[in-house]
Design a protein around this motif. Structure first.
Motif, short mmCIF file in Angstrom:
data_model
loop_
_atom_site.label_atom_id
_atom_site.label_comp_id
_atom_site.label_asym_id
_atom_site.label_seq_id
_atom_site.Cartn_x
_atom_site.Cartn_y
_atom_site.Cartn_z
N VAL A 302 0.85 -1.19 0.00
CA VAL A 302 0.00 0.00 0.00
C VAL A 302 0.89 1.24 0.00
CG1 VAL A 302 -1.82 1.25 1.18
CG2 VAL A 302 -1.77 -1.25 1.29
N SER A 303 0.74 2.06 -1.01
CA SER A 303 1.52 3.29 -1.10
C SER A 303 0.84 4.39 -0.31
CB SER A 303 1.67 3.71 -2.56
OG SER A 303 2.32 4.96 -2.66
N TYR A 304 1.63 5.34 0.17
CA TYR A 304 1.05 6.50 0.84
C TYR A 304 0.13 7.23 -0.13
CZ TYR A 304 0.63 10.90 3.38
OH TYR A 304 0.13 11.99 4.05
N GLY A 305 -1.07 7.49 0.31
CA GLY A 305 -2.02 8.21 -0.51
C GLY A 305 -3.01 7.34 -1.24
N ASP A 306 -2.78 6.02 -1.28
CA ASP A 306 -3.74 5.14 -1.94
C ASP A 306 -5.09 5.23 -1.23
OD1 ASP A 306 -1.82 4.40 -3.68
OD2 ASP A 306 -1.55 2.36 -2.93
N ALA A 307 -6.16 5.31 -1.99
CA ALA A 307 -7.54 5.43 -1.48
C ALA A 307 -7.75 6.73 -0.70
CB ALA A 307 -7.91 4.24 -0.60
N MET A 308 -6.87 7.71 -0.90
CA MET A 308 -6.98 8.98 -0.19
C MET A 308 -7.14 10.16 -1.15
SD MET A 308 -3.91 8.09 2.49
CE MET A 308 -3.87 9.63 3.37
N THR A 309 -7.30 9.90 -2.42
CA THR A 309 -7.41 10.99 -3.39
C THR A 309 -8.82 11.58 -3.40
OG1 THR A 309 -7.95 9.42 -5.14
CG2 THR A 309 -5.63 10.02 -4.86
N THR A 310 -8.91 12.84 -3.75
CA THR A 310 -10.20 13.53 -3.86
C THR A 310 -10.51 13.81 -5.33
OG1 THR A 310 -9.22 15.72 -3.68
CG2 THR A 310 -9.86 14.63 -1.62
N ARG A 311 -11.77 14.00 -5.62
CA ARG A 311 -12.17 14.35 -6.98
C ARG A 311 -11.71 15.76 -7.35
NH1 ARG A 311 -16.75 12.11 -4.79
NH2 ARG A 311 -17.67 14.19 -4.50
N SER A 312 -11.65 16.62 -6.38
CA SER A 312 -11.32 18.02 -6.63
C SER A 312 -9.83 18.30 -6.69
CB SER A 312 -11.94 18.90 -5.54
OG SER A 312 -11.39 18.57 -4.28
N GLY A 313 -9.02 17.38 -6.17
CA GLY A 313 -7.59 17.63 -6.10
C GLY A 313 -7.19 18.55 -4.97
N SER A 314 -8.08 18.70 -3.98
CA SER A 314 -7.82 19.58 -2.83
C SER A 314 -7.52 18.75 -1.59
CB SER A 314 -9.02 20.48 -2.57
OG SER A 314 -9.31 21.27 -3.71
#
Length: 342
Positions: A302-314
């Motif tokens: 599991v990489s840092y940030g996986d499943a933590m992204t937002t649609r807006s990029g904020s």
């Protein structure tokens, strides 16, 4: 009086041991959030305090108290802890600010002011969020701001008075557009902007999330969560140092100050890869425990940030900084005996 940096290396080693496994396992199993609120930030800070603050008794302070009938030496307990000082937000445009109730009015005001002065429209962050014809998928640009955390103003019962004022904007990238958008190449005058590996978030060359310098709004990073982390670290780096080539309000760092009846050892300036340089806690997209950016996740599935992204990029992070303090009990501070982590 012992300097703040005397025990910094020991504190760093012990804190690294506690935080080493957090960076790739700290995300809760729930959907990503697009925004946060003042109430949510306060609730998260209170809930995280036992784990993030590392509160402990760290020494004894000695004071000379004099009255008309004579002088005596008095003591007070020195204690240390991390405190939630700043909320660092990165975003594509004002409408998608991750802390909308505070961030949108401040961002809109600063953009409007600068746009009027320059005679240009600053409503978009260079259009790098999504373009079908863009071939370079790793270069990202974001606007950003730093606002005093609402918990920075909590009563000083068993905590040190913060150097930060809640809800105060310490940085607004539109006001710093000349440097943040690289119109004025002031950052390129600094050696770290040219020497590979000199200042990297991570361990260069085996594991790096990105270069800290030049401290502008453009970053080369395929994973947008890591890109947001690198930008947040860049901003923390210069706002906690005086006389940097940016437009910002300096966040007091280093040294001792008397503040609200206590002698306070303010935190050192932010520093990448170093727990004593500040701990980070994601607020948007997912509330996480405190951690340090740049920990090696290459051997993890599991990489840092996986499943933590937002649609807006904020994204929004809280920066927890290490304080130490003791109550003033005399006119003259004689010194302290320090035995804590810092």
């Amino acid at each position: 009086m012992r300097a703040f940096s005397v025990t910094r290396s020991a504190a760093t080693r012990r804190l690294r041991t506690l935080l080493a496994a957090c960076v790739v396992t700290c995300a809760p199993q729930s959907g990503a959030l697009e925004i946060t609120s003042t109430a949510a930030l306060l609730a998260q800070a209170v809930a995280s305090y036992p784990a993030c603050a590392a509160w402990h008794v760290s020494g004894i302070c000695y004071w000379l108290q004099c009255t008309p009938v004579g002088c005596s030496i008095r003591t007070s307990t020195r204690f240390s802890h991390f405190a939630p000082d700043l909320v660092v937000s990165t975003y594509h445009d004002v409408a998608t600010h991750p802390w909308p109730e505070i961030g949108i009015p401040l961002a809109a005001a600063s953009r409007g002011l600068l746009g009027t002065l320059l005679g240009v429209d600053l409503a978009d962050s260079a259009g790098t969020q999504s373009q079908a014809d863009r071939t370079d998928k790793q270069r990202r640009f974001r606007d950003a701001d730093v606002i005093g955390h609402p918990a920075a103003g909590l009563p000083d019962l068993v905590t040190c008075p913060s150097a930060v004022i809640p809800f105060v904007p310490y940085y607004q990238s539109p006001l710093d557009a000349a440097v943040w958008r690289s119109y004025l190449p002031a950052e390129l005058l600094l050696p770290a902007s040219w020497v590979p590996g000199m200042r990297e978030v991570g361990t260069w060359p085996l594991n790096t999330w990105g270069n800290l310098y030049p401290r502008t709004g453009e970053v080369v990073q395929q994973h947008e969560v890591k890109a947001a982390a690198v930008l947040s670290q860049r901003i923390a780096d210069f706002i906690t140092r005086p006389a940097q080539p940016h437009v910002y309000a300096y966040v007091p760092s280093g040294g001792t100050r008397r503040r609200r009846g206590q002698l306070v050892w303010d935190p050192p300036p932010a520093r990448e890869n170093d727990p004593m340089g500040g701990l980070w806690q994601m607020n948007v997209a997912l509330p996480t425990p405190c951690h340090v950016f740049g920990l090696n996740d290459t051997a993890s599935p599991v990489s840092y940030g996986d499943a933590m992204t937002t649609r807006s990029g904020s994204y929004a992070y809280t920066l927890w900084r290490p304080y130490a303090c003791c109550r003033v009990r005399g006119q003259i501070f004689l010194g302290s005996i320090q035995f804590g982590l810092w």
